[in-house]
Write an enzyme that holds these catalytic residues in place. Structure first.
Site, PDB file in Angstrom:
ATOM      1  CD  GLU A 211      42.122  30.930  49.852  1.00 35.44           C
ATOM      2  OE1 GLU A 211      41.263  30.699  49.702  1.00 35.44           O
ATOM      3  OE2 GLU A 211      43.306  32.293  49.094  1.00 35.44           O
TER       4      GLU A 211
ATOM      5  CG  ASP B  86      38.712  39.182  51.446  1.00 40.69           C
ATOM      6  OD1 ASP B  86      39.671  39.926  50.370  1.00 40.69           O
ATOM      7  OD2 ASP B  86      38.662  38.687  51.835  1.00 40.69           O
TER       8      ASP B  86
ATOM      9  CG  ASP C  27      38.415  35.232  46.078  1.00 45.21           C
ATOM     10  OD1 ASP C  27      39.152  35.107  46.725  1.00 45.21           O
ATOM     11  OD2 ASP C  27      37.594  35.256  46.289  1.00 45.21           O
TER      12      ASP C  27
END
Ligand code: GLC
Length: 824
Positions: free
Chosen positions: A408, A482, A405
């Site tokens: 990015e 999300d 997670d």
């Protein structure tokens, strides 16, 4: 006294400068060097590389000829240049393959791709760049143009009229249609116009833009840094584009079966008692489940590769107790490594120079969950190996899946990510983060996948990622980040996941029930009904939200969820088969109707229903208090999965959908392979397989065919040939139906003695099955050979020996069934 600082240019008011955009000008010369073609213009040029008859690459250069290294998205073996004939006329250069003709106009560099009938497939009008390094090209758009692909984007299926940016971004704010960039960047657009389709893949790992909104009769593709390096991928069908694109960037690795079971997650299950209790509850309630996720609270103050000593004091014991229940854990691993000189991973990372740095040598620090953190530079193979190897900490505990997670990478600062001037070592070819950004997450998952594989003794690893770039499918499943417990987000997940599938990401899905905000009983039911047919199936919710485990809303809801999650497990052989197809051909597990019915004008933007494979149509209910919905059935004859009602396609119908029903249809004359209902995918039960044939007819011309792939579901043995493939066929004649089967490959032997065939909603009444006697359903369940009727209905179940030599059945049948009933 003032210094020269007083007259700094920015103090003199805004500077208005006109951007100049350069084009290559007209063609001055061309040459063939090795197997590539270099075409030079007045101010720059283009290199052409033909990968095969259907795909070519063009890379724009400004001054010197560019090097032809690709990003990590592209498989080296797919990028080998081939020679094709070139013809030079007065006005143009013409390259010809067996499928396309590429015509490059000498005066303008205008590029046209035609098929062999002379129809224009694609036209690239203007290629230009500015002095700041941005490049951009313009392509013809037709009145009947439709656009697909682009991976994980909000809004509807058809991207006409939209504009998107590719820049991996952590977006907690509600995912709205106007959001141009989410966590993943797949710079692939599939353009369909008339009966022609092609793809354009821009291999640029910096920021890129696709604009199908602002230019009237054209769309544009641009990038702000790096090279304009684009691949043309021919159709003519969308399936051809997807297959070819995935031959270029790779296909999913067949996941272990447990990874395609039902997954339960929450931010966070706080301690080991809670995790164990959760697993026990699934088993007590007989709700199948394969995986429980450990979100950030399992760690010691969010230090990756640790367990919290107070809340998770005995991870090994917990994991082995879970294993006995058939439940695995998948812990989260973020890239941010806590700055703490007493923390071994950090210490090693600094001493061995594994963290991203600026050119001057200072480590880039950013704030994430653990506080100030450093970020591994996965572009360096040495660091990737180090990171991969660290995972033996998890594999040693019996963990074989990891959740990546915040890759990015997300940073809690204004830009939401790493500073653009940070350098990536890139195995000796350093590049700035600005140019590398979109690759960061993928290289983390690659390192993770390879590290796990290294330490798992031939078992298949599972990696889940939030960020990625083209090619991520080779290493990880992708979830859509999300989202919120909004009905709108449930609806938006359909086109999002469908377009991800068209962009190579066959293994993806949203947080079922919604992550942020609070779910409701109905939303959880409807979302789960849909979610069990998505390739990736995980219920996940955020801290501080209402609980959304399947039993959170009372018995009625629990019962419905048990049924639907159970359905995924019963359909596991079928779903697994589709994953195998995704690995071998690149086609997605769930598909927009446009992929299967490209000439149907009603489906160009249809995205509130989808197909599982080719023949099963799923129409979720995505609004509250709704017990009916309109469903579009494409051409053909469709059977209502629940009651067998026959519908002629090519029209809309109104489907009944009380809360316990999600409308589903199976195309007449198709097989669905079902297995036993397991509580977890690799539960050691008998592997009975039931080939359900829908809507069989005893008439000349009726036929159905299906191939089922099987293997052990967990090892890499299948890559050494240890799998089986069984071909099943049905053929009708007046008054009879024949079913035959044979193993095309049988290097893996499933744990079973018998095979079953179920005729669901046949259009006839079975009188006898040659060579078999009619027995009761109970006898059949006890494992006897024979055939049985399912109650009063025309449904028939036949059980025969699973003979490696295959076999054939012949049924004598009589008049049409008056009614249809549900089968076993
Ligand atoms: C991010 C993830 C979410 C996770 C949370 C805490 O928001 O997208 O899935 O639960 O971080 O780790």
């Amino acid at each position: 006294m003032e210094s020269s600082e007083a007259i700094r240019p920015e103090k003199m008011g805004p500077l208005v400068m006109k951007e100049t955009w350069n084009t290559p000008g007209s063609i001055e010369s061309w040459e063939r060097s090795e197997n590539i073609y270099i075409v030079r213009g007045e101010r720059g040029g283009v290199v052409f590389v033909f990968l095969n008859d259907e795909m070519f690459r063009m890379k724009v250069f400004r001054s010197s000829v560019p090097d032809l290294t690709t990003s990590a998205a592209v498989l080296a073996e797919s990028c080998v240049p081939h020679l094709f004939p070139v013809e030079e006329t007065e006005d143009a250069l013409i390259f010809t393959t067996s499928a396309i003709r590429l015509i490059l106009e000498k005066t303008s560099f205008l590029l046209r791709v035609e098929n062999m009938e002379g129809k224009v497939i694609m036209q690239q009008n203007l290629t230009s760049w500015n002095p700041r390094g941005a490049s951009h090209a313009e392509y013809d758009m037709q009145p009947d143009s439709h656009f697909y692909g682009l991976g994980e984007k909000s809004s509807f299926l058809d991207k006409r009229g939209e504009r998107y940016t590719n820049w991996n971004t952590d977006v907690f704010a509600p995912h709205l249609p106007e959001i141009e960039a989410l966590y993943e960047s797949i710079p692939l657009i599939i353009h369909m116009h008339g009966d022609l389709t092609y793809g354009l893949f821009l291999d640029n790992t910096g920021r890129s833009d696709f604009d199908m909104r602002s230019h009237g009769v054209a769309f544009t593709i641009g990038c702000s840094t790096g090279a304009y390096d684009i691949y043309f991928i021919n159709g003519p069908e969308m399936k051809d584009v997807v297959t070819r694109y995935t031959s270029l960037t790779g296909r999913i690795a067949l996941p272990p079966k447990w990874a395609i079971g039902y997954h339960q997650s929450r931010y966070s299950y706080m301690n080991q008692q809670e995790v164990l209790q959760l697993a026990r509850t699934f088993r007590e309630k007989r709700i199948p489940c394969d995986v429980i996720y450990l979100d950030i609270h399992y760690m010691d103050e969010y230090r990756v590769f640790t367990f919290d000593p107070v809340n998770f004091p005995e991870p090994e014991k917990m994991i082995s107790e879970l294993k006995e229940l058939g439940v695995r854990i998948v812990p989260i691993v973020d890239p941010g490594v806590k700055k703490d000189p007493n923390y071994e991973v950090y210490k090693q990372g600094v001493l061995e120079k594994h963290f991203c740095r600026r050119l001057e040598g200072d480590i880039f620090f950013g704030e994430v969950w653990p506080g100030i953190s450093a970020f591994p530079d996965f572009s360096d193979s040495r660091t990737a190996e180090w990171w991969g190897d660290l995972h033996k900490y998890y594999t040693g505990l019996g963990i074989d899946g990891i959740w990546n997670d915040m890759n990015e990478p997300a940073v809690f600062n204004e830009s939401k990510t790493m500073d653009l001037d940070v350098m990536h070592f890139n195995n000796g070819h350093p590049i700035t983060h600005e140019e590398y950004h979109n690759l960061y997450g993928m290289m983390m998952s690659k390192a993770t996948y390879e590290g796990l594989a290294e330490h798992m003794g031939g078992e298949r690893p599972f990696v889940l990622t939030r960020a990625g770039y083209a090619g991520i499918q080779r290493y990880a499943a992708v979830w859509t980040g999300d989202n919120r417990s909004f009905w709108e987000h449930m609806a938006m997940a359909i086109p999002m996941v469908l377009n991800m599938g068209l962009s190579g990401l066959a293994f993806s899905g949203p947080d079922i029930g919604g992550f942020a905000h609070h779910t409701s009983a109905q939303l959880l039911v409807r979302w789960t009904q849909m979610g069990v047919f998505f390739p990736y199936c995980r219920n996940h919710s955020s801290i501080g939200t209402l609980r959304q485990e399947p039993w959170s809303f009372g018995e009625e809801v629990e019962g419905i969820l048990r049924e639907f999650i159970g359905l995924r497990y019963r359909w596991m052989p079928h779903i697994y088969n589709l994953f195998h197809e995704a690995e071998t051909c690149g086609l997605p597990v769930i598909r927009p109707l446009i992929l299967e019915c490209p000439r149907d004008p009603y489906v160009t933007n249809l995205c509130d229903q989808f197909l599982l494979g080719e023949n099963v149509l799923i129409a979720p209910v995505y609004r509250p208090d709704t017990e009916h919905r309109s469903v579009y059935l494409p051409e053909g004859c469709w059977l209502d999965y629940w009651d067998g009602e026959v519908h002629e396609g090519g029209r809309h119908i109104l489907a009944d959908a009380p809360l316990n029903i999600m409308p589903m249809y199976v195309k007449a004359g198709s097989f669905v392979a079902e297995g036993p209902l397991k509580q977890y995918a690799l539960e050691e039960t008998e592997e009975t397989v039931v080939f359900h044939l829908y809507g069989a007819e005893a008439r000349e011309g009726f036929s159905a065919a299906f191939t089922l792939y099987e293997d052990d579901g967990h090892s890499f043995g299948y890559r050494r040939g240890q799998y089986s493939q069984i071909d099943v066929q049905a053929a009708g004649e007046a008054g009879t139906l024949r079913i035959s089967w044979s193993y095309a490959v049988r290097e893996f032997t499933p744990r079973r003695e018998m095979l079953r065939f179920a005729l669901c909603y046949p259009s006839f009444f079975t009188q006898s099955v040659e060579g078999l006697s009619e027995i009761s359903l109970e006898q059949l369940k006890e494992g006897r050979r024979g055939w049985a009727r399912n109650g009063k209905s025309g449904a028939v179940i036949i059980q025969v020996d699973d003979d490696p030599e295959g076999g054939e059945l012949r049924m004598e049948v009589a008049e049409q069934q008056p009614e249809h009933f549900r089968t076993l």
